[in-house]
Enzyme design. Structure first.
Site, PDB file in Angstrom:
ATOM      1  NE  ARG A 247      -3.447  -2.364   2.731  1.00 16.75           N
ATOM      2  CZ  ARG A 247      -3.135  -3.568   3.211  1.00 16.75           C
ATOM      3  NH1 ARG A 247      -1.936  -3.811   3.706  1.00 16.75           N
ATOM      4  NH2 ARG A 247      -4.034  -4.536   3.221  1.00 16.75           N
TER       5      ARG A 247
ATOM      6  CG  HIS B 263      -5.557  -8.963   1.278  1.00 17.10           C
ATOM      7  ND1 HIS B 263      -6.827  -8.504   1.082  1.00 17.10           N
ATOM      8  CD2 HIS B 263      -4.780  -8.273   0.415  1.00 17.10           C
ATOM      9  CE1 HIS B 263      -6.823  -7.584   0.143  1.00 17.10           C
ATOM     10  NE2 HIS B 263      -5.590  -7.420  -0.280  1.00 17.10           N
TER      11      HIS B 263
END
Length: 178
Positions: free
Chosen positions: A8, A148
């Site tokens: 990210r 995740h």
């Protein structure tokens, strides 16, 4: 870095040189850097506990990071006291950490300069994941590498890419096992 790791934007901005092992080709993601209006730049833990992770990077990215580190060290020496050594990879020319929105501006300038259609830093994460899915990388491995919580998130978000590969699966059996 975003394309080759799938991290990210906030994780990229939180990276410090101590998080990178250039000998083992590994990056550890330990923090986020985010901008909050009226509070400024904030460093915090990653999005989830699983978002704290160590990932292996390809040789190409490792070489780029070696060259960047050499440039960074030269700049630090050249600027002396003017350079704020915060150990972050992504810094302004005075060594201060960047606002994550700066990544958007840098990417937009790079795309315009090279005549490439506009994409966002987050779309590089999606591209990273999609390419791995198309190449048959395990969904569990992808989920772990991109931070995740579980593989079901990858399956939910990217199931349409997997459906496109039905012909590939059929062809695999035609070509290898029939």
């Amino acid at each position: 870095i975003l394309f080759y790791t799938g991290m990210r934007k906030s994780e990229l901005c939180g990276l410090e040189w101590k998080d990178i092992n250039l000998f083992e080709h590994k990056i550890s993601i330990n923090r986020n850097s985010i901008f909050i209006p009226r509070k400024g730049l904030i460093t915090k833990d990653p999005k989830t506990e699983k978002s704290k992770r160590t990932i292996k990077i390809c040789n190409y990215l490792n070489e780029i990071l070696i060259a960047y580190k050499n440039w960074y060290l030269n700049e630090k020496e050249r600027l002396g006291d003017y350079f704020n050594d915060c150990d972050r990879l992504m810094v302004l020319d005075n060594g201060n950490p960047i606002n994550p929105e700066t990544v958007n501006h840098w990417l937009t300038k790079l795309l315009i300069k090279n005549g490439i259609r506009k994409v966002t830093p987050h779309s590089l994460r999606h591209t990273h994941i999609t390419l791995q899915l198309r190449d048959g990388v395990s969904v569990k491995v992808i989920a772990r590498n991109v931070g995740h919580c579980d593989a079901s998130m990858i399956l939910k978000v990217y199931s349409h890419y997997l459906a496109e590969d039905e012909d590939t699966t059929a062809n695999l059996f035609d070509n290898k096992y029939c």
